[in-house]
Design a protein around this motif. Sequence first.
Motif, short mmCIF file in Angstrom:
data_model
loop_
_atom_site.label_atom_id
_atom_site.label_comp_id
_atom_site.label_asym_id
_atom_site.label_seq_id
_atom_site.Cartn_x
_atom_site.Cartn_y
_atom_site.Cartn_z
N TYR A 260 25.41 52.35 26.84
CA TYR A 260 24.76 51.48 27.83
C TYR A 260 25.42 51.11 28.99
O TYR A 260 24.94 50.50 29.98
N ILE A 261 26.81 51.48 29.18
CA ILE A 261 27.37 50.95 30.27
C ILE A 261 27.50 52.34 31.13
O ILE A 261 27.25 52.46 32.42
N SER A 262 28.03 53.45 30.67
CA SER A 262 28.24 54.61 31.54
C SER A 262 26.93 55.18 31.96
O SER A 262 26.63 55.76 32.95
N ALA A 263 25.75 55.30 31.14
CA ALA A 263 24.62 55.93 31.50
C ALA A 263 23.93 54.89 32.50
O ALA A 263 23.27 55.38 33.39
N HIS A 264 24.09 53.52 32.27
CA HIS A 264 23.57 52.85 33.37
C HIS A 264 24.28 52.75 34.96
O HIS A 264 23.77 52.89 35.78
N ALA A 265 25.47 53.19 34.82
CA ALA A 265 26.36 53.68 35.82
C ALA A 265 25.62 54.73 36.66
O ALA A 265 25.66 54.61 37.82
N LYS A 266 25.45 55.73 35.95
CA LYS A 266 24.52 56.87 36.43
C LYS A 266 23.23 56.53 37.16
O LYS A 266 22.73 56.89 38.16
N GLY A 267 22.62 55.52 36.37
CA GLY A 267 21.21 55.20 36.77
C GLY A 267 21.46 54.31 38.22
O GLY A 267 20.33 54.47 39.14
N ARG A 268 22.54 53.51 38.18
CA ARG A 268 22.91 52.76 39.78
C ARG A 268 22.92 54.00 40.75
O ARG A 268 22.51 53.35 41.89
N LYS A 269 23.67 54.75 40.52
CA LYS A 269 23.66 55.85 41.52
C LYS A 269 22.54 56.45 41.97
O LYS A 269 22.16 56.73 43.01
N MET A 270 21.40 56.58 41.00
CA MET A 270 20.10 57.02 41.34
C MET A 270 19.54 56.10 42.19
O MET A 270 18.85 56.41 43.33
N ILE A 271 19.64 54.78 41.85
CA ILE A 271 18.97 53.94 42.63
C ILE A 271 19.55 53.61 44.22
O ILE A 271 18.87 53.43 45.21
N ASP A 272 20.73 53.88 44.22
CA ASP A 272 21.64 53.97 45.64
C ASP A 272 21.11 55.13 46.30
O ASP A 272 20.65 54.78 47.81
N GLU A 273 20.77 56.14 45.53
CA GLU A 273 20.45 57.39 46.36
C GLU A 273 18.92 57.35 46.91
O GLU A 273 18.50 57.67 47.91
N LYS A 274 18.33 56.51 46.12
CA LYS A 274 16.78 56.51 46.40
C LYS A 274 16.77 55.24 47.37
O LYS A 274 15.74 55.25 48.50
N ASP A 275 17.22 54.02 47.04
CA ASP A 275 16.75 52.94 47.68
C ASP A 275 17.69 52.27 48.82
O ASP A 275 17.38 51.41 49.30
N GLY A 276 19.06 52.69 48.62
CA GLY A 276 19.86 52.23 49.31
C GLY A 276 20.02 52.91 50.58
O GLY A 276 20.13 54.31 50.65
N VAL A 277 20.27 52.15 51.87
CA VAL A 277 20.04 52.86 53.09
C VAL A 277 21.15 52.37 53.98
O VAL A 277 21.27 51.28 54.36
N ASN A 278 22.10 53.50 54.38
CA ASN A 278 23.33 52.82 55.15
C ASN A 278 22.93 52.65 56.40
O ASN A 278 22.32 53.56 56.99
N ILE A 279 23.63 51.60 56.86
CA ILE A 279 23.54 51.18 58.29
C ILE A 279 24.86 51.01 58.79
O ILE A 279 25.89 50.90 58.18
N SER A 280 25.12 51.39 60.09
CA SER A 280 26.35 51.28 60.85
C SER A 280 26.49 49.90 61.47
O SER A 280 27.71 49.66 61.72
N ARG A 281 25.46 49.17 61.67
CA ARG A 281 25.64 47.89 62.15
C ARG A 281 24.56 47.19 61.89
O ARG A 281 23.35 47.51 61.80
N LYS A 282 24.60 45.94 62.11
CA LYS A 282 23.33 44.86 61.79
C LYS A 282 22.73 44.65 63.19
O LYS A 282 23.45 44.70 64.28
N SER A 283 21.65 43.95 63.15
CA SER A 283 20.70 43.93 64.52
C SER A 283 20.68 42.44 64.59
O SER A 283 20.92 41.53 63.60
N ASP A 284 20.35 42.11 65.88
CA ASP A 284 20.12 40.84 66.49
C ASP A 284 18.54 40.29 65.63
O ASP A 284 18.44 39.15 65.25
#
Length: 428
Positions: A260-284
Amino acid sequence: MDKKMKYGDLKLEIDVDEKNVIGVIKSNKFGTTKSEEEVIKEAIENPIDSARLKELVHEGETVCIVVPDVTRAWQRTDKYLPKLVEEINAGGVKDEDIIFLSATGTHRSQTEEEHEKILGKELSKRFKIIDHDCLDKNNLVYLGKTTYGTPVSINKIALSCNHIVITGGIVYHFLVGFSGGKKTILPGIASYESVMANHAMSLSKNFGGGTYETVRCGNIENNPIHIDMLQAASFVKPDFMFNVVVDKDGAIVGAVAGNYISAHAKGRKMIDEKDGVNISRKSDITIASAGGYPKDINLYQSIKIMINAREATKDNGTIVILAECRDGLGGDAEMQSMFLNFDTSEERERDLREKYSISKYAGYYFCEGADKFNVILVSSLDPKLVKRTNIKLVKTIEEALELVYKTNSKDATITLMPEAANTLPKLI
Protein backbone atom coordinates in the motif's frame (compact mmCIF):
# COMPACT_ATOMS: atom_id res chain seq x y z
CA MET A 1 -5.00 29.42 -29.96
CA ASP A 2 -8.19 27.89 -28.64
CA LYS A 3 -9.49 30.40 -26.11
CA LYS A 4 -12.90 28.82 -25.55
CA MET A 5 -13.86 27.64 -22.07
CA LYS A 6 -16.84 25.74 -20.77
CA TYR A 7 -19.35 27.42 -18.49
CA GLY A 8 -22.41 25.40 -17.55
CA ASP A 9 -23.72 24.10 -20.87
CA LEU A 10 -22.03 26.90 -22.83
CA LYS A 11 -18.63 27.56 -24.36
CA LEU A 12 -17.37 31.09 -23.80
CA GLU A 13 -14.77 32.86 -25.95
CA ILE A 14 -12.08 34.45 -23.76
CA ASP A 15 -11.25 37.68 -25.56
CA VAL A 16 -7.66 38.32 -24.48
CA ASP A 17 -4.57 39.24 -26.48
CA GLU A 18 -2.71 36.05 -27.41
CA LYS A 19 0.69 37.70 -27.02
CA ASN A 20 0.01 38.03 -23.29
CA VAL A 21 -0.92 34.37 -22.81
CA ILE A 22 2.09 32.54 -21.37
CA GLY A 23 0.34 29.17 -21.10
CA VAL A 24 -2.79 27.13 -21.74
CA ILE A 25 -2.87 24.40 -19.10
CA LYS A 26 -4.50 21.13 -20.15
CA SER A 27 -4.11 17.54 -19.05
CA ASN A 28 -1.23 15.66 -20.63
CA LYS A 29 -2.03 12.82 -22.98
CA PHE A 30 -2.15 9.66 -20.93
CA GLY A 31 -3.55 7.12 -23.29
CA THR A 32 -3.23 3.37 -23.21
CA THR A 33 -3.65 0.77 -25.92
CA LYS A 34 -4.93 -1.69 -23.32
CA SER A 35 -8.57 -2.25 -22.44
CA GLU A 36 -9.80 -1.59 -18.91
CA GLU A 37 -9.90 -5.34 -18.30
CA GLU A 38 -6.27 -5.68 -19.40
CA VAL A 39 -5.17 -2.77 -17.18
CA ILE A 40 -6.88 -4.32 -14.15
CA LYS A 41 -5.61 -7.83 -14.86
CA GLU A 42 -2.03 -6.68 -15.37
CA ALA A 43 -1.98 -4.81 -12.04
CA ILE A 44 -3.43 -7.74 -10.08
CA GLU A 45 -1.04 -10.22 -11.64
CA ASN A 46 2.03 -7.99 -11.20
CA PRO A 47 1.78 -6.50 -7.70
CA ILE A 48 4.43 -4.08 -6.47
CA ASP A 49 6.59 -5.22 -3.54
CA SER A 50 4.08 -7.95 -2.72
CA ALA A 51 3.17 -11.52 -3.53
CA ARG A 52 -0.02 -11.98 -5.51
CA LEU A 53 -3.17 -11.67 -3.47
CA LYS A 54 -4.15 -15.29 -4.16
CA GLU A 55 -0.90 -16.38 -2.49
CA LEU A 56 -1.41 -14.17 0.55
CA VAL A 57 -4.82 -15.58 1.46
CA HIS A 58 -5.70 -19.18 2.34
CA GLU A 59 -8.72 -21.39 2.78
CA GLY A 60 -10.44 -20.87 6.11
CA GLU A 61 -9.19 -17.28 6.48
CA THR A 62 -11.36 -14.19 6.44
CA VAL A 63 -10.77 -11.24 4.13
CA CYS A 64 -12.12 -7.71 4.55
CA ILE A 65 -12.25 -5.78 1.27
CA VAL A 66 -12.50 -2.07 2.08
CA VAL A 67 -14.27 -0.23 -0.73
CA PRO A 68 -15.00 3.48 -1.34
CA ASP A 69 -18.49 4.86 -0.81
CA VAL A 70 -20.83 6.05 -3.54
CA THR A 71 -19.40 9.60 -3.50
CA ARG A 72 -16.34 8.02 -5.16
CA ALA A 73 -18.33 6.27 -7.90
CA TRP A 74 -15.85 7.62 -10.46
CA GLN A 75 -13.44 4.92 -9.24
CA ARG A 76 -15.45 2.31 -11.15
CA THR A 77 -15.43 -0.27 -8.34
CA ASP A 78 -17.98 -2.43 -10.16
CA LYS A 79 -15.37 -2.93 -12.88
CA TYR A 80 -12.47 -4.19 -10.77
CA LEU A 81 -14.02 -5.74 -7.64
CA PRO A 82 -15.13 -8.91 -9.49
CA LYS A 83 -11.50 -9.46 -10.55
CA LEU A 84 -10.28 -9.04 -6.96
CA VAL A 85 -12.89 -11.51 -5.70
CA GLU A 86 -11.78 -14.00 -8.36
CA GLU A 87 -8.21 -13.66 -7.13
CA ILE A 88 -9.23 -14.17 -3.50
CA ASN A 89 -11.38 -17.18 -4.41
CA ALA A 90 -8.39 -18.59 -6.30
CA GLY A 91 -6.50 -18.49 -3.00
CA GLY A 92 -9.07 -20.82 -1.46
CA VAL A 93 -11.22 -18.26 0.37
CA LYS A 94 -14.97 -18.90 0.13
CA ASP A 95 -17.54 -16.17 -0.45
CA GLU A 96 -18.87 -16.49 3.10
CA ASP A 97 -15.41 -15.52 4.41
CA ILE A 98 -15.24 -12.31 2.38
CA ILE A 99 -16.60 -9.11 3.94
CA PHE A 100 -17.13 -5.83 2.09
CA LEU A 101 -16.72 -2.75 4.29
CA SER A 102 -17.41 0.69 2.84
CA ALA A 103 -14.91 3.39 3.81
CA THR A 104 -17.53 6.07 4.39
CA GLY A 105 -15.26 8.12 6.65
CA THR A 106 -17.54 10.77 8.12
CA HIS A 107 -20.10 10.44 5.29
CA ARG A 108 -23.65 9.15 5.69
CA SER A 109 -24.73 5.53 5.42
CA GLN A 110 -25.84 4.34 1.99
CA THR A 111 -28.89 2.78 0.37
CA GLU A 112 -29.15 -0.71 -1.12
CA GLU A 113 -29.17 0.86 -4.58
CA GLU A 114 -25.92 2.67 -3.80
CA HIS A 115 -24.38 -0.55 -2.49
CA GLU A 116 -25.32 -2.24 -5.75
CA LYS A 117 -23.66 0.56 -7.68
CA ILE A 118 -20.44 -0.07 -5.76
CA LEU A 119 -20.45 -3.86 -6.15
CA GLY A 120 -22.12 -4.18 -9.53
CA LYS A 121 -25.12 -6.37 -10.27
CA GLU A 122 -23.39 -9.76 -10.15
CA LEU A 123 -21.44 -9.28 -6.93
CA SER A 124 -24.54 -7.76 -5.30
CA LYS A 125 -26.23 -11.15 -5.66
CA ARG A 126 -23.43 -12.78 -3.66
CA PHE A 127 -22.39 -10.13 -1.13
CA LYS A 128 -23.66 -7.36 1.12
CA ILE A 129 -21.80 -4.18 2.07
CA ILE A 130 -21.40 -2.97 5.64
CA ASP A 131 -21.12 0.79 6.01
CA HIS A 132 -18.46 2.05 8.40
CA ASP A 133 -19.90 4.28 11.15
CA CYS A 134 -17.30 6.68 12.53
CA LEU A 135 -19.51 7.47 15.54
CA ASP A 136 -20.24 3.88 16.62
CA LYS A 137 -17.78 3.53 19.49
CA ASN A 138 -18.85 -0.08 20.11
CA ASN A 139 -17.58 -1.00 16.66
CA LEU A 140 -14.24 0.80 16.94
CA VAL A 141 -10.95 -0.38 18.43
CA TYR A 142 -8.45 2.09 19.88
CA LEU A 143 -4.93 1.24 18.69
CA GLY A 144 -2.78 4.12 19.96
CA LYS A 145 -1.60 7.59 18.97
CA THR A 146 0.53 8.85 16.12
CA THR A 147 3.54 11.08 16.79
CA TYR A 148 1.24 14.01 16.00
CA GLY A 149 -1.04 12.97 18.85
CA THR A 150 -3.87 11.72 16.62
CA PRO A 151 -5.85 8.98 18.44
CA VAL A 152 -6.23 6.04 16.06
CA SER A 153 -9.47 4.07 16.43
CA ILE A 154 -10.34 1.71 13.57
CA ASN A 155 -13.36 -0.35 12.55
CA LYS A 156 -13.55 -3.58 14.56
CA ILE A 157 -14.87 -5.64 11.64
CA ALA A 158 -11.78 -4.94 9.54
CA LEU A 159 -9.42 -5.65 12.42
CA SER A 160 -11.13 -8.97 13.21
CA CYS A 161 -10.35 -10.36 9.74
CA ASN A 162 -7.18 -12.25 8.83
CA HIS A 163 -6.54 -9.99 5.84
CA ILE A 164 -7.42 -6.41 4.89
CA VAL A 165 -7.51 -5.42 1.22
CA ILE A 166 -7.92 -1.71 0.49
CA THR A 167 -9.28 -0.39 -2.80
CA GLY A 168 -9.97 2.97 -4.43
CA GLY A 169 -8.61 5.51 -6.87
CA ILE A 170 -5.86 8.09 -7.00
CA VAL A 171 -6.33 11.77 -7.86
CA TYR A 172 -4.88 15.00 -6.54
CA HIS A 173 -6.28 15.88 -3.11
CA PHE A 174 -6.19 19.34 -1.56
CA LEU A 175 -5.29 18.11 1.94
CA VAL A 176 -3.27 14.91 1.73
CA GLY A 177 -1.70 15.61 -1.67
CA PHE A 178 -3.11 12.50 -3.34
CA SER A 179 -6.17 10.39 -2.57
CA GLY A 180 -6.12 6.60 -2.39
CA GLY A 181 -3.72 4.33 -0.53
CA LYS A 182 -3.57 4.84 3.23
CA LYS A 183 -6.49 7.29 3.01
CA THR A 184 -8.77 4.23 2.93
CA ILE A 185 -7.79 3.56 6.56
CA LEU A 186 -7.82 7.14 7.84
CA PRO A 187 -10.32 8.71 7.24
CA GLY A 188 -12.00 5.73 5.52
CA ILE A 189 -12.62 3.37 8.45
CA ALA A 190 -11.48 5.50 11.38
CA SER A 191 -13.36 7.20 14.20
CA TYR A 192 -14.72 10.73 13.91
CA GLU A 193 -12.17 11.89 16.50
CA SER A 194 -9.32 10.37 14.48
CA VAL A 195 -10.47 12.08 11.29
CA MET A 196 -10.95 15.50 12.85
CA ALA A 197 -7.59 15.42 14.66
CA ASN A 198 -5.86 14.53 11.41
CA HIS A 199 -7.65 17.00 9.15
CA ALA A 200 -7.31 19.88 11.63
CA MET A 201 -3.61 19.93 10.73
CA SER A 202 -4.65 21.64 7.49
CA LEU A 203 -4.49 24.87 9.50
CA SER A 204 -1.26 26.54 10.59
CA LYS A 205 -0.09 25.91 14.16
CA ASN A 206 -0.81 29.45 15.27
CA PHE A 207 -4.08 31.36 14.97
CA GLY A 208 -4.07 33.89 12.16
CA GLY A 209 -1.77 31.84 9.96
CA GLY A 210 -4.58 30.37 7.88
CA THR A 211 -3.93 27.24 5.85
CA TYR A 212 -0.80 25.15 6.52
CA GLU A 213 1.71 25.88 3.77
CA THR A 214 2.66 22.29 2.85
CA VAL A 215 -0.91 20.96 2.96
CA ARG A 216 -1.84 21.22 -0.69
CA CYS A 217 -2.59 19.33 -3.88
CA GLY A 218 0.14 17.09 -5.22
CA ASN A 219 2.42 17.54 -2.22
CA ILE A 220 3.42 14.92 0.37
CA GLU A 221 6.75 16.49 1.42
CA ASN A 222 6.49 17.74 5.02
CA ASN A 223 2.72 17.39 4.69
CA PRO A 224 1.56 16.52 8.23
CA ILE A 225 -1.78 15.14 7.06
CA HIS A 226 -0.08 12.69 4.68
CA ILE A 227 2.51 11.62 7.27
CA ASP A 228 -0.09 11.27 10.01
CA MET A 229 -2.30 9.10 7.77
CA LEU A 230 0.68 6.86 7.00
CA GLN A 231 1.32 6.45 10.70
CA ALA A 232 -2.34 5.59 11.31
CA ALA A 233 -2.20 2.96 8.58
CA SER A 234 0.92 1.47 10.20
CA PHE A 235 -1.26 0.29 13.09
CA VAL A 236 -3.38 -1.68 10.61
CA LYS A 237 -0.83 -2.74 7.96
CA PRO A 238 -3.23 -3.59 5.10
CA ASP A 239 -2.14 -6.77 3.31
CA PHE A 240 -2.88 -5.59 -0.22
CA MET A 241 -3.94 -2.47 -2.12
CA PHE A 242 -5.61 -1.99 -5.48
CA ASN A 243 -6.05 1.56 -6.81
CA VAL A 244 -7.10 2.87 -10.22
CA VAL A 245 -6.29 5.96 -12.26
CA VAL A 246 -9.03 7.24 -14.58
CA ASP A 247 -8.99 9.70 -17.46
CA LYS A 248 -11.25 12.74 -17.86
CA ASP A 249 -13.94 10.57 -19.48
CA GLY A 250 -13.99 8.15 -16.55
CA ALA A 251 -12.16 5.28 -18.25
CA ILE A 252 -9.66 3.26 -16.20
CA VAL A 253 -6.30 3.96 -17.87
CA GLY A 254 -4.01 2.84 -15.08
CA ALA A 255 -3.97 0.65 -11.98
CA VAL A 256 -1.53 -0.24 -9.24
CA ALA A 257 -1.62 -3.15 -6.82
CA GLY A 258 0.42 -4.66 -4.01
CA ASN A 259 2.15 -2.94 -1.11
CA TYR A 260 0.00 0.00 0.00
CA ILE A 261 2.98 2.37 0.28
CA SER A 262 5.15 1.58 -2.75
CA ALA A 263 2.24 0.79 -5.10
CA HIS A 264 0.64 4.10 -4.18
CA ALA A 265 3.94 5.87 -4.95
CA LYS A 266 3.79 4.46 -8.49
CA GLY A 267 0.17 5.61 -8.77
CA ARG A 268 1.17 9.13 -7.72
CA LYS A 269 3.66 9.22 -10.58
CA MET A 270 0.87 8.31 -12.99
CA ILE A 271 -1.23 11.22 -11.71
CA ASP A 272 1.67 13.65 -12.08
CA GLU A 273 2.24 12.42 -15.64
CA LYS A 274 -1.45 12.82 -16.47
CA ASP A 275 -2.62 15.92 -14.59
CA GLY A 276 0.53 17.65 -13.39
CA VAL A 277 1.54 20.41 -15.80
CA ASN A 278 4.97 22.01 -15.39
CA ILE A 279 5.11 25.79 -15.66
CA SER A 280 8.22 27.99 -15.71
CA ARG A 281 6.57 31.03 -14.15
CA LYS A 282 3.35 32.25 -12.63
CA SER A 283 1.10 34.79 -14.32
CA ASP A 284 -0.45 38.09 -13.30
CA ILE A 285 -3.89 36.80 -14.36
CA THR A 286 -5.28 33.28 -14.43
CA ILE A 287 -8.60 32.55 -16.11
CA ALA A 288 -9.93 29.15 -15.06
CA SER A 289 -12.93 26.95 -15.77
CA ALA A 290 -14.01 23.76 -14.01
CA GLY A 291 -14.94 22.31 -17.39
CA GLY A 292 -18.65 23.12 -17.48
CA TYR A 293 -21.64 21.27 -16.10
CA PRO A 294 -21.78 19.20 -13.88
CA LYS A 295 -18.32 20.15 -12.60
CA ASP A 296 -19.52 23.70 -11.92
CA ILE A 297 -22.97 22.72 -10.63
CA ASN A 298 -22.34 24.61 -7.38
CA LEU A 299 -19.60 26.61 -5.69
CA TYR A 300 -18.63 23.73 -3.40
CA GLN A 301 -17.79 21.57 -6.42
CA SER A 302 -15.85 24.48 -7.88
CA ILE A 303 -13.36 24.57 -4.99
CA LYS A 304 -10.97 22.56 -7.17
CA ILE A 305 -10.70 25.52 -9.56
CA MET A 306 -9.54 27.78 -6.75
CA ILE A 307 -7.09 25.18 -5.45
CA ASN A 308 -5.37 24.68 -8.80
CA ALA A 309 -5.61 28.22 -10.15
CA ARG A 310 -3.78 29.57 -7.11
CA GLU A 311 -0.74 27.51 -8.12
CA ALA A 312 -0.53 29.31 -11.49
CA THR A 313 -0.99 32.85 -10.17
CA LYS A 314 1.46 35.35 -8.72
CA ASP A 315 0.93 36.47 -5.12
CA ASN A 316 -1.85 39.07 -5.02
CA GLY A 317 -2.58 38.32 -8.67
CA THR A 318 -5.99 38.03 -10.33
CA ILE A 319 -7.98 34.81 -10.66
CA VAL A 320 -11.07 34.73 -12.87
CA ILE A 321 -13.22 31.68 -12.15
CA LEU A 322 -15.88 30.50 -14.59
CA ALA A 323 -18.44 28.52 -12.60
CA GLU A 324 -22.14 28.72 -13.39
CA CYS A 325 -23.27 27.30 -10.00
CA ARG A 326 -26.85 26.71 -11.09
CA ASP A 327 -27.50 24.94 -7.74
CA GLY A 328 -26.09 27.75 -5.62
CA LEU A 329 -23.38 27.36 -2.99
CA GLY A 330 -23.85 23.60 -2.58
CA GLY A 331 -22.18 21.69 0.22
CA ASP A 332 -23.75 21.53 3.67
CA ALA A 333 -24.78 24.17 6.19
CA GLU A 334 -21.30 24.27 7.73
CA MET A 335 -19.66 24.98 4.38
CA GLN A 336 -22.23 27.64 3.57
CA SER A 337 -21.74 29.31 6.96
CA MET A 338 -18.19 30.28 5.93
CA PHE A 339 -19.71 32.46 3.19
CA LEU A 340 -22.85 33.65 4.92
CA ASN A 341 -21.96 34.28 8.58
CA PHE A 342 -18.54 35.93 8.69
CA ASP A 343 -16.86 39.04 7.36
CA THR A 344 -13.16 38.29 7.81
CA SER A 345 -10.72 35.39 7.47
CA GLU A 346 -9.91 35.72 11.16
CA GLU A 347 -13.54 35.16 12.12
CA ARG A 348 -13.80 32.18 9.79
CA GLU A 349 -10.54 30.69 11.03
CA ARG A 350 -11.59 31.04 14.67
CA ASP A 351 -14.86 29.24 14.00
CA LEU A 352 -13.10 26.53 12.00
CA ARG A 353 -10.56 25.90 14.77
CA GLU A 354 -13.31 25.67 17.38
CA LYS A 355 -15.18 22.96 15.47
CA TYR A 356 -13.32 21.66 12.46
CA SER A 357 -14.98 19.92 9.52
CA ILE A 358 -13.88 19.25 5.96
CA SER A 359 -16.85 21.10 4.50
CA LYS A 360 -16.12 24.17 6.62
CA TYR A 361 -12.49 24.03 5.57
CA ALA A 362 -13.50 23.97 1.90
CA GLY A 363 -15.60 27.11 2.41
CA TYR A 364 -12.82 28.74 4.40
CA TYR A 365 -10.25 27.92 1.72
CA PHE A 366 -12.36 29.55 -1.00
CA CYS A 367 -12.89 32.69 1.07
CA GLU A 368 -9.21 32.81 2.06
CA GLY A 369 -8.33 32.67 -1.63
CA ALA A 370 -10.36 35.82 -2.20
CA ASP A 371 -8.31 37.55 0.51
CA LYS A 372 -4.96 36.51 -0.97
CA PHE A 373 -5.87 37.06 -4.62
CA ASN A 374 -8.14 39.35 -6.62
CA VAL A 375 -10.88 36.80 -7.26
CA ILE A 376 -13.53 37.50 -9.88
CA LEU A 377 -16.30 34.93 -10.18
CA VAL A 378 -18.34 34.65 -13.37
CA SER A 379 -21.49 32.94 -12.16
CA SER A 380 -25.26 32.87 -11.96
CA LEU A 381 -25.04 32.85 -8.16
CA ASP A 382 -27.23 35.18 -6.15
CA PRO A 383 -24.86 38.06 -5.17
CA LYS A 384 -26.21 37.91 -1.59
CA LEU A 385 -24.48 34.56 -1.11
CA VAL A 386 -20.97 36.03 -1.44
CA LYS A 387 -21.51 39.63 -0.32
CA ARG A 388 -19.63 39.03 2.99
CA THR A 389 -16.55 37.78 1.14
CA ASN A 390 -14.00 39.54 -1.05
CA ILE A 391 -15.22 37.63 -4.12
CA LYS A 392 -16.26 39.96 -6.94
CA LEU A 393 -19.30 38.42 -8.63
CA VAL A 394 -20.20 39.19 -12.25
CA LYS A 395 -22.55 37.59 -14.76
CA THR A 396 -20.44 37.62 -17.92
CA ILE A 397 -16.84 37.10 -18.98
CA GLU A 398 -16.93 40.56 -20.57
CA GLU A 399 -17.70 42.14 -17.19
CA ALA A 400 -14.95 40.08 -15.62
CA LEU A 401 -12.32 41.22 -18.12
CA GLU A 402 -13.41 44.84 -17.66
CA LEU A 403 -12.68 44.44 -13.93
CA VAL A 404 -9.42 42.65 -14.63
CA TYR A 405 -7.99 45.56 -16.57
CA LYS A 406 -8.93 48.08 -13.94
CA THR A 407 -6.20 46.61 -11.75
CA ASN A 408 -3.88 45.10 -14.39
CA SER A 409 -2.05 46.65 -17.35
CA LYS A 410 -2.88 45.61 -20.90
CA ASP A 411 0.49 43.82 -20.98
CA ALA A 412 -0.18 41.67 -17.90
CA THR A 413 0.68 37.98 -18.35
CA ILE A 414 -2.20 35.50 -18.60
CA THR A 415 -2.59 31.78 -17.98
CA LEU A 416 -5.67 29.97 -19.31
CA MET A 417 -6.93 26.86 -17.47
CA PRO A 418 -9.86 25.32 -19.38
CA GLU A 419 -9.67 22.13 -17.26
CA ALA A 420 -8.80 23.73 -13.93
CA ALA A 421 -10.64 21.16 -11.82
CA ASN A 422 -8.35 18.42 -13.12
CA THR A 423 -5.00 20.06 -13.83
CA LEU A 424 -2.37 21.08 -11.30
CA PRO A 425 0.25 23.65 -12.36
CA LYS A 426 3.68 22.77 -10.96
CA LEU A 427 6.32 25.49 -10.88
CA ILE A 428 9.74 24.19 -11.95
